[in-house]
Scaffold this motif. Structure first.
Motif, PDB file in Angstrom:
ATOM      1  N   MET A 150       0.853  -1.187   0.000  1.00  0.00           N
ATOM      2  CA  MET A 150       0.000   0.000   0.000  1.00  0.00           C
ATOM      3  C   MET A 150       0.884   1.230   0.000  1.00  0.00           C
ATOM      4  O   MET A 150       1.924   1.267   0.667  1.00  0.00           O
ATOM      5  CB  MET A 150      -0.920   0.042   1.225  1.00  0.00           C
ATOM      6  N   LEU A 151       0.476   2.237  -0.777  1.00  0.00           N
ATOM      7  CA  LEU A 151       1.213   3.500  -0.764  1.00  0.00           C
ATOM      8  C   LEU A 151       0.235   4.657  -0.896  1.00  0.00           C
ATOM      9  O   LEU A 151      -0.886   4.489  -1.380  1.00  0.00           O
ATOM     10  CB  LEU A 151       2.250   3.542  -1.887  1.00  0.00           C
ATOM     11  N   ARG A 152       0.653   5.807  -0.460  1.00  0.00           N
ATOM     12  CA  ARG A 152      -0.185   7.003  -0.533  1.00  0.00           C
ATOM     13  C   ARG A 152       0.119   7.772  -1.808  1.00  0.00           C
ATOM     14  O   ARG A 152       1.278   7.988  -2.154  1.00  0.00           O
ATOM     15  CB  ARG A 152       0.060   7.909   0.680  1.00  0.00           C
ATOM     16  N   TYR A 153      -0.942   8.170  -2.495  1.00  0.00           N
ATOM     17  CA  TYR A 153      -0.790   8.999  -3.686  1.00  0.00           C
ATOM     18  C   TYR A 153      -0.992  10.449  -3.268  1.00  0.00           C
ATOM     19  O   TYR A 153      -2.039  10.832  -2.761  1.00  0.00           O
ATOM     20  CB  TYR A 153      -1.824   8.611  -4.741  1.00  0.00           C
ATOM     21  N   THR A 154       0.035  11.260  -3.474  1.00  0.00           N
ATOM     22  CA  THR A 154      -0.041  12.676  -3.108  1.00  0.00           C
ATOM     23  C   THR A 154       0.160  13.573  -4.321  1.00  0.00           C
ATOM     24  O   THR A 154       0.340  14.773  -4.194  1.00  0.00           O
ATOM     25  CB  THR A 154       1.014  13.009  -2.034  1.00  0.00           C
ATOM     26  N   GLY A 155       0.144  12.964  -5.495  1.00  0.00           N
ATOM     27  CA  GLY A 155       0.359  13.707  -6.727  1.00  0.00           C
ATOM     28  C   GLY A 155       1.222  12.881  -7.666  1.00  0.00           C
ATOM     29  O   GLY A 155       1.778  11.837  -7.279  1.00  0.00           O
ATOM     30  N   PRO A 156       1.338  13.293  -8.919  1.00  0.00           N
ATOM     31  CA  PRO A 156       2.120  12.540  -9.905  1.00  0.00           C
ATOM     32  C   PRO A 156       3.537  12.209  -9.439  1.00  0.00           C
ATOM     33  O   PRO A 156       4.082  11.153  -9.794  1.00  0.00           O
ATOM     34  CB  PRO A 156       2.141  13.474 -11.122  1.00  0.00           C
ATOM     35  N   GLU A 157       4.109  13.100  -8.635  1.00  0.00           N
ATOM     36  CA  GLU A 157       5.484  12.858  -8.188  1.00  0.00           C
ATOM     37  C   GLU A 157       5.593  11.638  -7.283  1.00  0.00           C
ATOM     38  O   GLU A 157       6.658  11.011  -7.183  1.00  0.00           O
ATOM     39  CB  GLU A 157       6.036  14.094  -7.465  1.00  0.00           C
ATOM     40  N   SER A 158       4.491  11.273  -6.621  1.00  0.00           N
ATOM     41  CA  SER A 158       4.532  10.148  -5.684  1.00  0.00           C
ATOM     42  C   SER A 158       4.557   8.795  -6.390  1.00  0.00           C
ATOM     43  O   SER A 158       4.784   7.764  -5.755  1.00  0.00           O
ATOM     44  CB  SER A 158       3.342  10.209  -4.727  1.00  0.00           C
ATOM     45  N   ILE A 159       4.307   8.776  -7.696  1.00  0.00           N
ATOM     46  CA  ILE A 159       4.399   7.516  -8.448  1.00  0.00           C
ATOM     47  C   ILE A 159       5.488   7.599  -9.508  1.00  0.00           C
ATOM     48  O   ILE A 159       5.533   6.785 -10.430  1.00  0.00           O
ATOM     49  CB  ILE A 159       3.053   7.149  -9.103  1.00  0.00           C
ATOM     50  N   ALA A 160       6.377   8.569  -9.381  1.00  0.00           N
ATOM     51  CA  ALA A 160       7.477   8.727 -10.337  1.00  0.00           C
ATOM     52  C   ALA A 160       8.406   7.523 -10.321  1.00  0.00           C
ATOM     53  O   ALA A 160       9.075   7.223 -11.322  1.00  0.00           O
ATOM     54  CB  ALA A 160       8.264  10.001 -10.032  1.00  0.00           C
ATOM     55  N   PHE A 161       8.435   6.796  -9.187  1.00  0.00           N
ATOM     56  CA  PHE A 161       9.307   5.627  -9.077  1.00  0.00           C
ATOM     57  C   PHE A 161       8.927   4.522 -10.060  1.00  0.00           C
ATOM     58  O   PHE A 161       9.725   3.622 -10.330  1.00  0.00           O
ATOM     59  CB  PHE A 161       9.265   5.076  -7.647  1.00  0.00           C
ATOM     60  N   LEU A 162       7.713   4.584 -10.615  1.00  0.00           N
ATOM     61  CA  LEU A 162       7.300   3.591 -11.598  1.00  0.00           C
ATOM     62  C   LEU A 162       8.135   3.672 -12.865  1.00  0.00           C
ATOM     63  O   LEU A 162       8.256   2.706 -13.613  1.00  0.00           O
ATOM     64  CB  LEU A 162       5.815   3.766 -11.946  1.00  0.00           C
ATOM     65  N   ASP A 163       8.712   4.859 -13.102  1.00  0.00           N
ATOM     66  CA  ASP A 163       9.641   5.068 -14.219  1.00  0.00           C
ATOM     67  C   ASP A 163       9.042   4.624 -15.554  1.00  0.00           C
ATOM     68  O   ASP A 163       9.708   3.993 -16.377  1.00  0.00           O
ATOM     69  CB  ASP A 163      10.952   4.309 -13.949  1.00  0.00           C
ATOM     70  N   ASN A 164       7.746   4.959 -15.718  1.00  0.00           N
ATOM     71  CA  ASN A 164       7.041   4.609 -16.950  1.00  0.00           C
ATOM     72  C   ASN A 164       6.017   5.703 -17.218  1.00  0.00           C
ATOM     73  O   ASN A 164       4.910   5.670 -16.675  1.00  0.00           O
ATOM     74  CB  ASN A 164       6.347   3.251 -16.803  1.00  0.00           C
ATOM     75  N   PRO A 165       6.359   6.701 -18.030  1.00  0.00           N
ATOM     76  CA  PRO A 165       5.481   7.846 -18.275  1.00  0.00           C
ATOM     77  C   PRO A 165       4.067   7.470 -18.706  1.00  0.00           C
ATOM     78  O   PRO A 165       3.095   8.071 -18.262  1.00  0.00           O
ATOM     79  CB  PRO A 165       6.211   8.624 -19.379  1.00  0.00           C
ATOM     80  N   SER A 166       3.952   6.460 -19.555  1.00  0.00           N
ATOM     81  CA  SER A 166       2.636   6.056 -20.034  1.00  0.00           C
ATOM     82  C   SER A 166       1.783   5.503 -18.888  1.00  0.00           C
ATOM     83  O   SER A 166       0.608   5.862 -18.724  1.00  0.00           O
ATOM     84  CB  SER A 166       2.770   4.998 -21.137  1.00  0.00           C
ATOM     85  N   LEU A 167       2.360   4.622 -18.104  1.00  0.00           N
ATOM     86  CA  LEU A 167       1.661   4.036 -16.961  1.00  0.00           C
ATOM     87  C   LEU A 167       1.321   5.116 -15.942  1.00  0.00           C
ATOM     88  O   LEU A 167       0.203   5.145 -15.406  1.00  0.00           O
ATOM     89  CB  LEU A 167       2.519   2.946 -16.324  1.00  0.00           C
ATOM     90  N   GLN A 168       2.264   5.996 -15.686  1.00  0.00           N
ATOM     91  CA  GLN A 168       2.041   7.066 -14.707  1.00  0.00           C
ATOM     92  C   GLN A 168       0.899   7.983 -15.146  1.00  0.00           C
ATOM     93  O   GLN A 168       0.064   8.383 -14.343  1.00  0.00           O
ATOM     94  CB  GLN A 168       3.326   7.880 -14.513  1.00  0.00           C
ATOM     95  N   ALA A 169       0.851   8.300 -16.429  1.00  0.00           N
ATOM     96  CA  ALA A 169      -0.204   9.177 -16.946  1.00  0.00           C
ATOM     97  C   ALA A 169      -1.568   8.495 -16.840  1.00  0.00           C
ATOM     98  O   ALA A 169      -2.565   9.125 -16.448  1.00  0.00           O
ATOM     99  CB  ALA A 169       0.092   9.566 -18.387  1.00  0.00           C
ATOM    100  N   GLU A 170      -1.622   7.218 -17.196  1.00  0.00           N
ATOM    101  CA  GLU A 170      -2.892   6.484 -17.145  1.00  0.00           C
ATOM    102  C   GLU A 170      -3.373   6.357 -15.700  1.00  0.00           C
ATOM    103  O   GLU A 170      -4.565   6.539 -15.412  1.00  0.00           O
ATOM    104  CB  GLU A 170      -2.726   5.097 -17.758  1.00  0.00           C
TER     105      GLU A 170
END
Length: 373
Positions: A150-170
């Motif tokens: 489980m992780l907290r989403y606090t904005g796009p920067e909080s999922i930057a670790f996914l290192d996948n722009p397409s996935l992050q945008a979706e």
């Protein structure tokens, strides 16, 4: 929110030298179900549990499966299908005719990011809507994620670790859609390597905050019932005029002079219940300047109409948008007579307003009780 607080309290009291625990979370519901997504149950390996994931029919089986997950130190997803006419199916006797997915996550007390610790961090922060992402389906791991994470989403920067722009945008777009509708739902995302990442996206708003402006005896049953529901209560009154019993059922007592210090947001309802015409008339324009989504006034309709008329004559204009927030007389028409019944009427209307419902009898609904995909 009351359930989450109870789970956190029980979690903090666990004897970690002798007891292990897991968290059961409803992450998907199709059709009818007593509980909805986000319902939780803390399970200890000694057979004790706090919270609930159904009306009582699934808890026993979930307890067994949670203890197995604890033994394996591995999260698991269990599906309960009550749509099948199978006497051996757990929960079929409930008659809800739905499918429920429950995620069972063993809790590592040493992990500061385990689900309960994250929930605790949310509760300890200033009132706000939290967005939680829980991995409910993933083969192996991906960028440090695995089933149960489980992780907290606090904005796009909080999922930057996914290192996948397409996935992050979706994912960001999906979160924005869910947040706007206030919906908690699972969602599957395709990974670059062909695998699927299934997340439970949870929108967790703060508890409803009820501000009671008055000191008469009818404040007590309203505060008591509010506490039982699990909402937050603030009383605005002279402390010397309040009954001592209120201290046990109230989160805060604020003097009228300090009204501006109260944190009032769109999840707040304010009730004018001073039983004094001049006081309520003075308070109405003041509370309408706040972000409270609901403003209720005790008393008959003719009283509230007189207040609005006098304010208008004094040059204090109540806009259409402000008028829509005013509920006077306050409460639903259930024939309430006693202070306790009036409290029930008031809280039922507040719940209906915050849920965007009419408060009509459920038997008159032509659509399912809960919104479905």
């Amino acid at each position: 929110m009351k359930e989450i607080k109870a789970i956190i309290e029980a979690y903090d009291c666990i004897d970690r030298s002798t007891t292990k625990a897991a968290l059961a979370t409803v992450v998907r519901v199709e059709g009818s179900s007593y509980r909805r997504t986000g319902a939780r149950m803390l399970v200890m390996d000694d057979g004790v549990w706090v919270g609930g994931i159904s009306g009582g029919c699934l808890e026993g089986d979930a307890l067994k499966r949670a203890r197995l997950a604890i033994a394996k130190s591995q999260a698991s997803l269990v599906t309960y299908d009550t749509t099948e006419d199978d006497q051996h199916q757990i929960g079929v006797g409930l008659g809800c005719n739905g499918v429920i997915d429950v995620l069972l996550t063993p809790l590592s007390f040493e992990d500061a990011t385990n689900p309960v610790e994250i929930l605790k961090s949310c509760m300890n922060e200033r009132r706000q809507t939290h967005i939680l992402l829980t991995v409910i389906g993933l083969e192996d791991d991906y960028q440090g994620l695995q089933a149960g994470t489980m992780l907290r989403y606090t904005g796009p920067e909080s999922i930057a670790f996914l290192d996948n722009p397409s996935l992050q945008a979706e994912l960001t777009h999906t979160i924005e859609v869910y947040a706007e509708k206030g919906r908690s739902r699972p969602k599957a995302f395709d990974l670059p390597d062909g695998r699927t990442l299934e997340l439970f996206i949870e929108i967790l708003p703060p508890e409803i905050h009820l501000v009671l402006m008055g000191h008469q005896y009818d404040v007590l049953p309203l505060a008591r019932l509010t506490k039982e529901i699990g909402w937050r209560t603030t009383i605005v009154a002279n402390p010397q005029k309040l009954m001592s019993k209120l201290l046990a059922v109230t989160d805060a007592i604020v003097t009228p002079a300090d009204f501006s210090t109260i944190l009032i947001d769109e999840h707040t309802a304010i009730i004018l219940m001073s039983h004094d015409f001049k006081t309520d008339k003075y308070n109405l324009p003041k509370v309408l300047q706040t972000a409270a989504s609901y403003v209720g006034m005790l008393g008959p309709k003719v009283r509230s109409e007189k207040i609005l008329k006098e304010l208008s004559e004094e040059g204090i204009v109540i806009s259409t948008a402000e008028s829509e927030r005013i509920h006077a007389p306050v409460g639903l028409d259930i024939g309430a007579i006693s202070p306790e019944e009036i409290a029930l009427s008031i809280l039922a209307e507040i719940r209906a307003v915050f849920s965007l419902r009419t408060g009509e009898a459920l038997r008159l609904r032509t659509t399912p009780i809960h919104e479905r995909d």
